[in-house]
Scaffold this active site. Structure first.
Site, PDB file in Angstrom:
ATOM      1  N   SER A   9       1.217  -0.479   0.574  1.00  0.00           N
ATOM      2  CA  SER A   9       0.257   0.221  -0.475  1.00  0.00           C
ATOM      3  C   SER A   9       0.422   0.870   0.272  1.00  0.00           C
ATOM      4  O   SER A   9       1.671   1.518   0.930  1.00  0.00           O
ATOM      5  CB  SER A   9      -0.831  -0.033   1.626  1.00  0.00           C
ATOM      6  OG  SER A   9      -1.515   1.448   1.723  1.00  0.00           O
ATOM      7  N   HIS A  34      -1.461  -1.174  -4.183  1.00  0.00           N
ATOM      8  CA  HIS A  34      -2.774  -0.884  -3.688  1.00  0.00           C
ATOM      9  C   HIS A  34      -2.583   0.693  -3.191  1.00  0.00           C
ATOM     10  O   HIS A  34      -1.454   1.520  -2.942  1.00  0.00           O
ATOM     11  CB  HIS A  34      -2.924  -2.172  -2.084  1.00  0.00           C
ATOM     12  CG  HIS A  34      -3.846  -1.624  -1.420  1.00  0.00           C
ATOM     13  ND1 HIS A  34      -5.651  -2.361  -1.481  1.00  0.00           N
ATOM     14  CD2 HIS A  34      -4.267  -0.174  -0.559  1.00  0.00           C
ATOM     15  CE1 HIS A  34      -6.034  -1.898  -0.928  1.00  0.00           C
ATOM     16  NE2 HIS A  34      -5.665  -0.927  -0.112  1.00  0.00           N
ATOM     17  N   ASP A  36      -5.008   3.361  -1.842  1.00  0.00           N
ATOM     18  CA  ASP A  36      -6.271   3.542  -0.661  1.00  0.00           C
ATOM     19  C   ASP A  36      -6.329   5.548  -1.545  1.00  0.00           C
ATOM     20  O   ASP A  36      -5.797   6.168  -0.866  1.00  0.00           O
ATOM     21  CB  ASP A  36      -5.268   4.146   0.595  1.00  0.00           C
ATOM     22  CG  ASP A  36      -5.091   2.783   1.046  1.00  0.00           C
ATOM     23  OD1 ASP A  36      -5.980   1.369   0.936  1.00  0.00           O
ATOM     24  OD2 ASP A  36      -3.927   1.848   1.482  1.00  0.00           O
ATOM     25  N   MET A  38      -9.082   8.309   0.128  1.00  0.00           N
ATOM     26  CA  MET A  38      -9.647   8.340   1.247  1.00  0.00           C
ATOM     27  C   MET A  38     -10.359   9.720   0.796  1.00  0.00           C
ATOM     28  O   MET A  38      -9.348  10.441   0.991  1.00  0.00           O
ATOM     29  CB  MET A  38      -8.286   8.558   2.698  1.00  0.00           C
ATOM     30  CG  MET A  38      -8.436   7.190   2.045  1.00  0.00           C
ATOM     31  SD  MET A  38      -7.248   6.485   3.873  1.00  0.00           S
ATOM     32  CE  MET A  38      -6.442   5.582   4.428  1.00  0.00           C
ATOM     33  N   HIS A  67      -8.547   1.022  -3.718  1.00  0.00           N
ATOM     34  CA  HIS A  67      -9.312   0.766  -2.186  1.00  0.00           C
ATOM     35  C   HIS A  67      -9.876   1.796  -2.297  1.00  0.00           C
ATOM     36  O   HIS A  67      -9.019   3.114  -1.115  1.00  0.00           O
ATOM     37  CB  HIS A  67      -8.369   0.260  -1.436  1.00  0.00           C
ATOM     38  CG  HIS A  67      -9.106   0.155  -0.135  1.00  0.00           C
ATOM     39  ND1 HIS A  67      -8.726  -0.214   0.985  1.00  0.00           N
ATOM     40  CD2 HIS A  67     -10.693  -0.180  -0.095  1.00  0.00           C
ATOM     41  CE1 HIS A  67      -9.560  -0.058   2.243  1.00  0.00           C
ATOM     42  NE2 HIS A  67     -10.724  -0.339   1.831  1.00  0.00           N
ATOM     43  N   MET A  69     -12.517   4.052  -0.702  1.00  0.00           N
ATOM     44  CA  MET A  69     -13.217   4.856   0.908  1.00  0.00           C
ATOM     45  C   MET A  69     -13.649   5.932   0.942  1.00  0.00           C
ATOM     46  O   MET A  69     -13.155   6.910   1.337  1.00  0.00           O
ATOM     47  CB  MET A  69     -11.575   4.644   2.197  1.00  0.00           C
ATOM     48  CG  MET A  69     -11.182   3.081   2.299  1.00  0.00           C
ATOM     49  SD  MET A  69      -9.555   3.074   3.679  1.00  0.00           S
ATOM     50  CE  MET A  69      -9.170   3.272   1.960  1.00  0.00           C
ATOM     51  N   MET A 138     -10.973  -6.075   5.553  1.00  0.00           N
ATOM     52  CA  MET A 138     -10.788  -5.103   6.636  1.00  0.00           C
ATOM     53  C   MET A 138      -9.936  -5.867   7.537  1.00  0.00           C
ATOM     54  O   MET A 138     -10.907  -6.132   8.633  1.00  0.00           O
ATOM     55  CB  MET A 138     -11.581  -3.589   7.221  1.00  0.00           C
ATOM     56  CG  MET A 138     -11.328  -3.326   5.334  1.00  0.00           C
ATOM     57  SD  MET A 138      -9.963  -2.148   4.512  1.00  0.00           S
ATOM     58  CE  MET A 138      -9.067  -1.669   5.917  1.00  0.00           C
ATOM     59  N   GLY A 143      -9.011   4.318   7.316  1.00  0.00           N
ATOM     60  CA  GLY A 143      -8.676   5.360   7.331  1.00  0.00           C
ATOM     61  C   GLY A 143      -7.018   5.327   7.803  1.00  0.00           C
ATOM     62  O   GLY A 143      -6.856   6.803   6.818  1.00  0.00           O
ATOM     63  N   ASP A 176      -6.476  -6.726   4.364  1.00  0.00           N
ATOM     64  CA  ASP A 176      -6.069  -5.332   4.363  1.00  0.00           C
ATOM     65  C   ASP A 176      -5.851  -4.511   6.036  1.00  0.00           C
ATOM     66  O   ASP A 176      -7.088  -4.718   6.714  1.00  0.00           O
ATOM     67  CB  ASP A 176      -6.581  -4.404   3.468  1.00  0.00           C
ATOM     68  CG  ASP A 176      -6.284  -2.959   3.410  1.00  0.00           C
ATOM     69  OD1 ASP A 176      -5.326  -2.441   4.016  1.00  0.00           O
ATOM     70  OD2 ASP A 176      -6.808  -1.916   2.776  1.00  0.00           O
ATOM     71  N   GLY A 177      -4.428  -4.560   6.499  1.00  0.00           N
ATOM     72  CA  GLY A 177      -4.623  -4.159   8.051  1.00  0.00           C
ATOM     73  C   GLY A 177      -3.561  -4.649   8.754  1.00  0.00           C
ATOM     74  O   GLY A 177      -3.896  -6.092   8.915  1.00  0.00           O
ATOM     75  N   GLY A 178      -2.825  -3.880   8.938  1.00  0.00           N
ATOM     76  CA  GLY A 178      -1.737  -4.822  10.473  1.00  0.00           C
ATOM     77  C   GLY A 178      -0.786  -5.871   9.340  1.00  0.00           C
ATOM     78  O   GLY A 178      -0.570  -6.671  10.400  1.00  0.00           O
TER      79      GLY A 178
HETATM   80  C1  DX5 Z   1      -5.893   1.257   5.785  1.00  0.00           C
HETATM   81  C2  DX5 Z   1      -5.826   1.017   4.490  1.00  0.00           C
HETATM   82  C3  DX5 Z   1      -4.709  -0.009   4.575  1.00  0.00           C
HETATM   83  C4  DX5 Z   1      -3.387   0.564   4.865  1.00  0.00           C
HETATM   84  C5  DX5 Z   1      -2.780  -0.495   5.559  1.00  0.00           C
HETATM   85  O1  DX5 Z   1      -7.268   2.026   5.454  1.00  0.00           O
HETATM   86  O2  DX5 Z   1      -6.910   0.380   3.959  1.00  0.00           O
HETATM   87  O3  DX5 Z   1      -4.072   0.061   2.646  1.00  0.00           O
HETATM   88  O4  DX5 Z   1      -2.508   1.346   4.385  1.00  0.00           O
HETATM   89  O5  DX5 Z   1      -1.310  -0.067   6.450  1.00  0.00           O
HETATM   90  P1  DX5 Z   1      -1.224  -1.332   6.873  1.00  0.00           P
HETATM   91  O6  DX5 Z   1      -0.137  -2.254   5.818  1.00  0.00           O
HETATM   92  O7  DX5 Z   1       0.148   0.216   7.645  1.00  0.00           O
HETATM   93  O8  DX5 Z   1      -2.083  -1.623   7.812  1.00  0.00           O
HETATM   94 ZN    ZN Z   2      -6.148  -0.351   1.614  1.00  0.00          ZN
END
Ligand code: DX5
Ligand code: ZN
Length: 221
Positions: A9, A34, A36, A38, A67, A69, A138, A143, A176-178
């Protein structure tokens, strides 16, 4: 199961040198980029729009995985299709007519995905799974990058895997995430085949080392 994909990402990349960052992470082994999006409305943060996607398109020889959002979805989904995205995913609660939005993306010749927040059930898939190309679970609230993986996502990944397998269709299951080197294998074991990682990759000096370590985890017996 289809082959694993790693999708860095660029939310965690250096925005002052985005083209270079995209080239570097692809050279380091990224399968997808990826992207993102927002809007400071659907999520409390603001990133980049279709013009940035269009500018990056020529720096990327791999698929751009957008992605969204954002709310509403349709106009931006279309703009990203026209800006060179290969896959466009959105949150079903942000679209008033989910089936129509999926069709709108696919009519542009792009793959369409649905994204599920940690507290959003997979129910809508009962109605539209035959139309989706990708399901994105997710494992943080959307965010921000750099948040911790929410473990309850694992059960949802398992459920999504069963739903996907029952269709017999080639639907990607992305998370996606962490995601980090030390948990990617658990996420794969739950049924995911595509992994978004932002801070884990861009937070390190050598992207190839991280991506290779992730692949080694995925290849482990
Ligand atoms: C969060 C995004 C993710 C984000 C993940 O809203 O959708 O794609 O970049 O970041 P990490 O991998 O640091 O959790
Ligand atoms: Zn994402």
């Amino acid at each position: 199961m289809s082959t694993y994909r790693i999708a860095p990402s660029i939310l965690s990349a250096d925005f002052a040198r985005l083209g270079e960052e995209v080239r570097d992470v692809i050279d380091a082994g990224a399968d997808w980029i990826h992207f993102d999006v927002m809007d400071n409305h659907y999520v409390p943060n603001l990133t980049f729009g279709p013009m940035v996607c269009q500018a990056l398109r020529k720096h990327s020889r791999v698929p751009i995985d957008v992605h969204l959002m954002v709310e509403p979805v349709d106009a931006l989904a279309l703009a990203f299709c026209q800006a060179g995205a290969d896959l466009v995913s959105f949150h079903p609660e942000a679209s008033r007519h989910v089936d129509r939005t999926l069709q709108l993306i696919q009519a542009e010749g792009k793959q369409a995905g649905l994204v599920f927040n940690p507290a959003t059930p997979l129910d809508v898939l009962d109605c539209v799974i035959e139309r989706v190309d990708l399901v994105l679970i997710m494992s943080v609230n959307p965010g921000f990058g750099g948040q911790s993986f929410i473990d309850s996502a694992l059960r949802k990944i398992e459920r999504a895997r069963r739903l996907i397998d029952a269709t017999g269709r080639d639907i990607r299951l992305e998370v996606d995430g962490g995601i980090k080197v030390d948990n990617i294998r658990r996420v794969a074991d739950a049924g995911a085949d595509t992994f978004v990682a932002g801070s884990a990759i861009f937070g390190q000096p050598d992207y190839r080392t991280v991506i290779s370590a992730m692949r080694a985890q995925l290849a482990r017996d």
